[in-house]
Motif scaffolding. Sequence first.
Motif, PDB file in Angstrom:
ATOM      1  N   THR A 204       0.931  -1.272  -0.017  1.00 31.53           N
ATOM      2  CA  THR A 204       0.061  -0.004  -0.054  1.00 31.53           C
ATOM      3  C   THR A 204       0.932   1.406  -0.027  1.00 31.53           C
ATOM      4  O   THR A 204       0.415   2.396  -0.543  1.00 31.53           O
ATOM      5  CB  THR A 204      -0.750  -0.192   1.091  1.00 31.53           C
ATOM      6  N   SER A 205       2.185   1.330   0.690  1.00 30.63           N
ATOM      7  CA  SER A 205       2.958   2.297   0.824  1.00 30.63           C
ATOM      8  C   SER A 205       4.414   1.855   0.841  1.00 30.63           C
ATOM      9  O   SER A 205       4.564   0.854   1.651  1.00 30.63           O
ATOM     10  CB  SER A 205       2.554   3.334   1.680  1.00 30.63           C
ATOM     11  N   TYR A 206       5.334   2.845   0.960  1.00 33.09           N
ATOM     12  CA  TYR A 206       6.565   2.693   1.455  1.00 33.09           C
ATOM     13  C   TYR A 206       7.023   3.936   2.204  1.00 33.09           C
ATOM     14  O   TYR A 206       6.603   4.991   2.153  1.00 33.09           O
ATOM     15  CB  TYR A 206       7.507   2.949  -0.018  1.00 33.09           C
ATOM     16  N   GLY A 224       3.873   6.282  -2.502  1.00 36.79           N
ATOM     17  CA  GLY A 224       3.174   5.251  -3.201  1.00 36.79           C
ATOM     18  C   GLY A 224       3.713   4.570  -4.292  1.00 36.79           C
ATOM     19  O   GLY A 224       3.105   3.641  -5.201  1.00 36.79           O
ATOM     20  N   THR A 225       4.814   4.904  -4.824  1.00 39.06           N
ATOM     21  CA  THR A 225       5.565   4.236  -5.898  1.00 39.06           C
ATOM     22  C   THR A 225       7.068   4.110  -5.619  1.00 39.06           C
ATOM     23  O   THR A 225       7.523   4.033  -4.080  1.00 39.06           O
ATOM     24  CB  THR A 225       5.714   5.346  -7.138  1.00 39.06           C
ATOM     25  N   VAL A 248      -1.366  -4.325   4.281  1.00 37.17           N
ATOM     26  CA  VAL A 248      -2.226  -4.235   5.355  1.00 37.17           C
ATOM     27  C   VAL A 248      -1.801  -5.156   6.557  1.00 37.17           C
ATOM     28  O   VAL A 248      -2.596  -4.715   7.857  1.00 37.17           O
ATOM     29  CB  VAL A 248      -3.857  -4.633   4.912  1.00 37.17           C
ATOM     30  N   ILE A 249      -1.095  -6.023   6.482  1.00 45.69           N
ATOM     31  CA  ILE A 249      -0.352  -6.769   7.531  1.00 45.69           C
ATOM     32  C   ILE A 249       0.390  -5.912   8.415  1.00 45.69           C
ATOM     33  O   ILE A 249       0.391  -5.957   9.706  1.00 45.69           O
ATOM     34  CB  ILE A 249       0.209  -8.062   7.167  1.00 45.69           C
ATOM     35  N   GLY A 250       1.224  -5.201   7.988  1.00 44.35           N
ATOM     36  CA  GLY A 250       2.221  -4.414   8.578  1.00 44.35           C
ATOM     37  C   GLY A 250       3.372  -4.062   7.748  1.00 44.35           C
ATOM     38  O   GLY A 250       3.286  -3.983   6.489  1.00 44.35           O
ATOM     39  N   GLU A 251       4.684  -3.509   8.479  1.00 41.04           N
ATOM     40  CA  GLU A 251       5.774  -2.748   7.510  1.00 41.04           C
ATOM     41  C   GLU A 251       6.708  -4.002   7.792  1.00 41.04           C
ATOM     42  O   GLU A 251       7.082  -4.661   8.573  1.00 41.04           O
ATOM     43  CB  GLU A 251       6.115  -1.838   8.276  1.00 41.04           C
ATOM     44  N   GLY A 252       7.382  -4.102   6.501  1.00 41.76           N
ATOM     45  CA  GLY A 252       8.431  -5.005   6.315  1.00 41.76           C
ATOM     46  C   GLY A 252       9.743  -4.613   6.746  1.00 41.76           C
ATOM     47  O   GLY A 252       9.871  -3.310   7.208  1.00 41.76           O
ATOM     48  N   ILE A 253      10.768  -5.320   6.870  1.00 42.92           N
ATOM     49  CA  ILE A 253      12.167  -5.015   7.194  1.00 42.92           C
ATOM     50  C   ILE A 253      12.610  -3.644   6.423  1.00 42.92           C
ATOM     51  O   ILE A 253      12.477  -3.573   5.170  1.00 42.92           O
ATOM     52  CB  ILE A 253      13.026  -6.083   7.060  1.00 42.92           C
ATOM     53  N   GLN A 254      13.482  -2.719   6.869  1.00 40.73           N
ATOM     54  CA  GLN A 254      14.017  -1.662   6.243  1.00 40.73           C
ATOM     55  C   GLN A 254      15.183  -2.120   5.538  1.00 40.73           C
ATOM     56  O   GLN A 254      16.011  -3.304   5.912  1.00 40.73           O
ATOM     57  CB  GLN A 254      14.550  -0.568   7.259  1.00 40.73           C
TER      58      GLN A 254
END
Length: 302
Positions: A204-206, A224-225, A248-254
């Motif tokens: 959904t976003s970065y 968004g891109t 929607v689950i959450g944020e991934g690893i940086q």
Amino acid sequence: QSVSFTAEGLPSGATATFTPDNLEPTNSSTVNFATSITTPPGEYPIDIIATAVGGAADTTTYTLTVHYCDFDLSVSPSSDVIAPGSGIAPSTVTVTLHSEITQTVSFSAENLPSEATATFSPDNCTPTTNCTSTMNISTTSSTPVGISSIDIIGTAEGNAADTTTYSLTVAIAPSKVTGLGTSISGTQITLNWTAPYDGGTAITSYKIYRGLSADATEHIGNSGTTSYTDPGLEYNTTYFYQVSAVNVIGEGIQSDAVSETIVATEPSQITDLTATADGTQITLNWTAPPDGGSSITSYNIY
């Protein structure tokens, strides 16, 4: 002579009783029909047979119509996303009655993914116009990522049934962002990266992180891109960046940190130099040129 009564042609699970079951002519008997939950629907011609003691008999026909409980099943919301090992927001299953006859409707679910369960509270209901049950789906850490089309089934006592579909997406947070690169234009730095695996549901976003060291970045914005421009930066300062993907689950690893420095250059050429004579002196004038990113400290006169 005394006459006794029987009935033939009854559907499966149906019975006929006569009160009384025999009598003298010119009198009457009441017949009652009963069905079971397994009696199939339809129209049945029933032969009502009166048999005298001497063997004389007569038959009349009665049409018995058996109806099922007619209903529709619906679920709202009809889809959701869940992580392995967690529960899901409740959905409401609704039974809407379309017949004069009602029966208790029981609920079940089929085609669930591995290690997932569905529970209904209550597990059955009896509609007058409609009735509802709350469905909850849960998973374990072993439930695989993917999309499942789950059949929600309502079955009445008479075996009438209806099915509605619920879409369950099992997903995890996105993978680590890779391929992070930078480019400079003036006092802005543009970031570009490669979209990672989305975890089973759309990114959904970065999130963009910036700092003055690789281990001290802070969230500064979202995109968004797969690109982001960071404007208004200082010359001769090294900036460190990291990016993470969100679903929607959450944020991934940086991502791994990358750095970039906007380096100041020499001032531009002076192009509007003028000279004015006054007696034995000459006065020079010019407009300050672009400073190249660092304040002009002095001018050399030749």
